[in-house]
Write a protein that holds these residues in place. Sequence first.
Motif, PDB file in Angstrom:
ATOM      1  N   PRO A 136       0.383  -0.836   0.326  1.00 27.57           N
ATOM      2  CA  PRO A 136      -0.171  -0.200  -0.411  1.00 27.57           C
ATOM      3  C   PRO A 136       0.899   1.346   0.098  1.00 27.57           C
ATOM      4  CG  PRO A 136      -0.372  -0.546   2.550  1.00 27.57           C
ATOM      5  CD  PRO A 136       0.507  -2.074   1.056  1.00 27.57           C
ATOM      6  N   GLY A 137       2.197   1.021   0.093  1.00 28.32           N
ATOM      7  CA  GLY A 137       2.626   2.822   0.214  1.00 28.32           C
ATOM      8  C   GLY A 137       2.883   2.879   1.781  1.00 28.32           C
ATOM      9  N   PRO A 138       2.571   4.267   1.711  1.00 26.65           N
ATOM     10  CA  PRO A 138       2.866   5.580   0.410  1.00 26.65           C
ATOM     11  C   PRO A 138       4.164   5.466  -0.267  1.00 26.65           C
ATOM     12  CG  PRO A 138       2.618   6.405   2.785  1.00 26.65           C
ATOM     13  CD  PRO A 138       2.992   5.402   3.467  1.00 26.65           C
ATOM     14  N   LEU A 139       4.492   5.686  -1.250  1.00 29.19           N
ATOM     15  CA  LEU A 139       5.514   5.429  -1.687  1.00 29.19           C
ATOM     16  C   LEU A 139       6.116   7.041  -2.491  1.00 29.19           C
ATOM     17  CD1 LEU A 139       7.464   4.126  -3.628  1.00 29.19           C
ATOM     18  CD2 LEU A 139       6.491   3.629  -5.435  1.00 29.19           C
ATOM     19  N   SER A 140       7.074   7.346  -1.753  1.00 29.01           N
ATOM     20  CA  SER A 140       7.131   9.056  -2.492  1.00 29.01           C
ATOM     21  C   SER A 140       8.643   8.848  -3.094  1.00 29.01           C
ATOM     22  CB  SER A 140       7.733   9.819  -1.321  1.00 29.01           C
ATOM     23  OG  SER A 140       7.907  10.921  -1.348  1.00 29.01           O
ATOM     24  N   VAL A 141       8.814   9.628  -4.438  1.00 28.54           N
ATOM     25  CA  VAL A 141       9.858   9.337  -4.856  1.00 28.54           C
ATOM     26  C   VAL A 141       9.912  11.462  -6.135  1.00 28.54           C
ATOM     27  CG1 VAL A 141       9.458   7.375  -5.615  1.00 28.54           C
ATOM     28  CG2 VAL A 141       8.463   8.757  -7.383  1.00 28.54           C
ATOM     29  N   PRO A 142      11.186  11.584  -5.968  1.00 30.16           N
ATOM     30  CA  PRO A 142      11.759  12.988  -6.404  1.00 30.16           C
ATOM     31  C   PRO A 142      11.003  13.200  -8.442  1.00 30.16           C
ATOM     32  CG  PRO A 142      13.429  11.787  -6.628  1.00 30.16           C
ATOM     33  CD  PRO A 142      12.507  10.318  -5.343  1.00 30.16           C
ATOM     34  N   THR A 162     -10.338  -9.260 -10.099  1.00 26.75           N
ATOM     35  CA  THR A 162      -9.934  -9.429  -8.497  1.00 26.75           C
ATOM     36  C   THR A 162      -8.901  -7.913  -7.769  1.00 26.75           C
ATOM     37  OG1 THR A 162     -10.011 -11.174  -8.079  1.00 26.75           O
ATOM     38  CG2 THR A 162      -8.503 -10.344  -6.688  1.00 26.75           C
ATOM     39  N   PHE A 163      -9.087  -6.908  -7.225  1.00 23.05           N
ATOM     40  CA  PHE A 163      -8.265  -5.457  -6.747  1.00 23.05           C
ATOM     41  C   PHE A 163      -6.871  -6.128  -6.161  1.00 23.05           C
ATOM     42  CE2 PHE A 163     -10.187  -2.615 -10.015  1.00 23.05           C
ATOM     43  CZ  PHE A 163     -11.122  -3.619  -9.834  1.00 23.05           C
ATOM     44  N   GLY A 164      -5.973  -5.537  -6.302  1.00 23.44           N
ATOM     45  CA  GLY A 164      -5.326  -5.105  -4.980  1.00 23.44           C
ATOM     46  C   GLY A 164      -5.245  -3.874  -4.198  1.00 23.44           C
ATOM     47  N   LYS A 165      -4.539  -4.022  -3.279  1.00 23.85           N
ATOM     48  CA  LYS A 165      -5.375  -2.635  -2.566  1.00 23.85           C
ATOM     49  C   LYS A 165      -4.890  -0.880  -2.454  1.00 23.85           C
ATOM     50  CE  LYS A 165      -6.678  -5.919   1.723  1.00 23.85           C
ATOM     51  NZ  LYS A 165      -5.979  -5.823   3.433  1.00 23.85           N
ATOM     52  N   GLY A 166      -4.232  -1.193  -3.939  1.00 26.81           N
ATOM     53  CA  GLY A 166      -3.917   0.145  -4.177  1.00 26.81           C
ATOM     54  C   GLY A 166      -2.493   0.080  -3.212  1.00 26.81           C
ATOM     55  N   THR A 167      -1.749   0.731  -4.512  1.00 27.44           N
ATOM     56  CA  THR A 167      -0.091   1.950  -3.818  1.00 27.44           C
ATOM     57  C   THR A 167      -0.707   3.257  -4.357  1.00 27.44           C
ATOM     58  OG1 THR A 167       1.212  -0.244  -4.399  1.00 27.44           O
ATOM     59  CG2 THR A 167       2.006   1.948  -3.991  1.00 27.44           C
ATOM     60  N   LYS A 168      -0.272   3.559  -2.831  1.00 32.29           N
ATOM     61  CA  LYS A 168      -0.208   5.284  -2.707  1.00 32.29           C
ATOM     62  C   LYS A 168       0.910   5.737  -2.897  1.00 32.29           C
ATOM     63  CE  LYS A 168      -2.187   9.365  -0.748  1.00 32.29           C
ATOM     64  NZ  LYS A 168      -3.135  10.122   0.359  1.00 32.29           N
ATOM     65  N   LEU A 169       1.437   6.973  -4.699  1.00 30.86           N
ATOM     66  CA  LEU A 169       2.473   7.487  -5.214  1.00 30.86           C
ATOM     67  C   LEU A 169       2.336   8.619  -4.593  1.00 30.86           C
ATOM     68  CD1 LEU A 169       4.949   6.622  -6.987  1.00 30.86           C
ATOM     69  CD2 LEU A 169       3.867   7.247  -8.786  1.00 30.86           C
ATOM     70  N   SER A 170       3.504   9.035  -4.398  1.00 31.73           N
ATOM     71  CA  SER A 170       3.541  10.814  -4.612  1.00 31.73           C
ATOM     72  C   SER A 170       4.949  10.952  -5.139  1.00 31.73           C
ATOM     73  CB  SER A 170       3.518  11.397  -2.751  1.00 31.73           C
ATOM     74  OG  SER A 170       2.433  11.301  -2.410  1.00 31.73           O
ATOM     75  N   VAL A 171       4.623  12.114  -5.826  1.00 32.95           N
ATOM     76  CA  VAL A 171       5.841  12.175  -6.909  1.00 32.95           C
ATOM     77  C   VAL A 171       6.085  14.113  -6.367  1.00 32.95           C
ATOM     78  CG1 VAL A 171       6.939  12.806  -8.973  1.00 32.95           C
ATOM     79  CG2 VAL A 171       5.218  10.770  -8.702  1.00 32.95           C
ATOM     80  N   ILE A 172       7.426  14.247  -6.235  1.00 31.57           N
ATOM     81  CA  ILE A 172       7.534  15.218  -5.034  1.00 31.57           C
ATOM     82  C   ILE A 172       8.525  16.074  -6.002  1.00 31.57           C
ATOM     83  CG2 ILE A 172       8.617  16.729  -2.751  1.00 31.57           C
ATOM     84  CD1 ILE A 172       6.602  13.575  -2.846  1.00 31.57           C
ATOM     85  N   PRO A 173       8.377  17.831  -6.825  1.00 24.90           N
ATOM     86  CA  PRO A 173       8.726  18.493  -7.513  1.00 24.90           C
ATOM     87  C   PRO A 173      10.134  18.667  -7.141  1.00 24.90           C
ATOM     88  CG  PRO A 173       6.810  18.903  -6.917  1.00 24.90           C
ATOM     89  CD  PRO A 173       6.891  17.991  -5.914  1.00 24.90           C
ATOM     90  N   ARG A 202     -17.386  -1.040  -3.829  1.00 30.58           N
ATOM     91  CA  ARG A 202     -17.673   0.021  -2.063  1.00 30.58           C
ATOM     92  C   ARG A 202     -16.210  -0.137  -1.910  1.00 30.58           C
ATOM     93  NH1 ARG A 202     -20.923  -1.041   2.202  1.00 30.58           N
ATOM     94  NH2 ARG A 202     -20.476  -3.065   2.999  1.00 30.58           N
ATOM     95  N   GLN A 203     -15.641   0.984  -1.788  1.00 28.84           N
ATOM     96  CA  GLN A 203     -14.207   1.377  -1.669  1.00 28.84           C
ATOM     97  C   GLN A 203     -13.875   1.643  -0.163  1.00 28.84           C
ATOM     98  OE1 GLN A 203     -12.056   3.271  -3.848  1.00 28.84           O
ATOM     99  NE2 GLN A 203      -9.906   2.472  -4.110  1.00 28.84           N
ATOM    100  N   ALA A 204     -13.503   0.531   0.968  1.00 30.18           N
ATOM    101  CA  ALA A 204     -13.500   1.739   2.575  1.00 30.18           C
ATOM    102  C   ALA A 204     -11.760   1.755   2.141  1.00 30.18           C
ATOM    103  CB  ALA A 204     -14.194   0.528   2.971  1.00 30.18           C
ATOM    104  N   ALA A 205     -11.786   2.930   2.760  1.00 28.19           N
ATOM    105  CA  ALA A 205     -10.265   2.649   3.146  1.00 28.19           C
ATOM    106  C   ALA A 205      -9.243   2.359   3.802  1.00 28.19           C
ATOM    107  CB  ALA A 205      -9.804   4.122   4.365  1.00 28.19           C
ATOM    108  N   GLY A 206      -8.108   1.248   3.018  1.00 25.88           N
ATOM    109  CA  GLY A 206      -7.607   0.367   3.588  1.00 25.88           C
ATOM    110  C   GLY A 206      -7.779  -0.780   2.892  1.00 25.88           C
ATOM    111  N   ARG A 207      -8.994  -1.352   2.619  1.00 25.44           N
ATOM    112  CA  ARG A 207      -9.867  -1.846   1.789  1.00 25.44           C
ATOM    113  C   ARG A 207     -10.302  -2.548   0.328  1.00 25.44           C
ATOM    114  NH1 ARG A 207     -14.503  -3.794   5.624  1.00 25.44           N
ATOM    115  NH2 ARG A 207     -13.959  -5.364   5.018  1.00 25.44           N
ATOM    116  N   GLY A 208      -9.264  -1.315  -0.067  1.00 29.23           N
ATOM    117  CA  GLY A 208      -9.404  -2.037  -1.051  1.00 29.23           C
ATOM    118  C   GLY A 208     -10.744  -2.084  -1.589  1.00 29.23           C
ATOM    119  N   LEU A 209     -11.170  -2.431  -3.269  1.00 30.72           N
ATOM    120  CA  LEU A 209     -12.671  -2.221  -4.191  1.00 30.72           C
ATOM    121  C   LEU A 209     -13.109  -3.658  -3.135  1.00 30.72           C
ATOM    122  CD1 LEU A 209     -11.520  -0.329  -7.328  1.00 30.72           C
ATOM    123  CD2 LEU A 209     -13.585  -0.644  -6.196  1.00 30.72           C
ATOM    124  N   GLN A 210     -14.553  -3.776  -3.458  1.00 28.28           N
ATOM    125  CA  GLN A 210     -15.393  -4.722  -2.531  1.00 28.28           C
ATOM    126  C   GLN A 210     -16.489  -5.402  -3.940  1.00 28.28           C
ATOM    127  OE1 GLN A 210     -17.627  -4.623   0.894  1.00 28.28           O
ATOM    128  NE2 GLN A 210     -16.999  -7.000   1.047  1.00 28.28           N
TER     129      GLN A 210
END
Lengths: 114, 114
Positions: A8-14, A103-114, B37-45
């Motif tokens: 899930p990250g968060p992942l922060s990159v320049p 079937t979804f992953g829960k997502g990775t939050k990415l931040s790209v820093i200027p 439904r998408q709940a924080a930290g739980r992905g898409l259901q």
Amino acid sequence: QKEVEQDPGPLSVPEGAIVSLNCTYSNSAFQYFMWYRQYSRKGPELLMYTYSSGNKEDGRFTAQVDKSSKYISLFIRDSQPSDSATYLCAMKGDSGAGSYQLTFGKGTKLSVIP
Amino acid sequence: SQTIHQWPATLVQPVGSPLSLECTVEGTSNPNLYWYRQAAGRGLQLLFYSVGIGQISSEVPQNLSASRPQDRQFILSSKKLLLSDSGFYLCAWSVWGTGADIQYFGAGTRLSVL
């Protein structure tokens, strides 16, 4: 073991960095592999999809699938602040009952820093 | 081109009140329709999906129901909302038989039950 695992990250990159986002999965029946980008408080939008193993490139984005390792990746070259979002991997089978289901992953939050 | 409309964007409702979220798709016929439904930290259901008018399949037993009164209209309802119904609700569509059966998402409705 969950069907799809995604850090899930968060992942922060320049800005300008190469970003690598990954998912692992356990179901060998998955044949279609998608990457969605979701900005804060918006719906997911499809970035790319691939079928079976191999690479697919679209501009700064490259998707890779290694079915032998059950591992998929999304690479973002020359990352931009506008790439800051949550990236969701998704996958599905080819045919048969339930093959419509993603079937979804829960997502990775990415931040790209200027 | 196809578009998907989902409304309202934001909704605040008291516990015990009814709910009706609407989704419409333009530019395609006989789409598959989905409510997530998408709940924080739980992905898409996946909550419901529909392959045609009046055909609804439920994936998760809960306080919600869905209906498809027209080919391109999908409605998510509840008679009495619970606190646990709070979340981000997403409608999606796809066209069956196109291989990847890619799902495209609406902008979402953020529901807060107080």
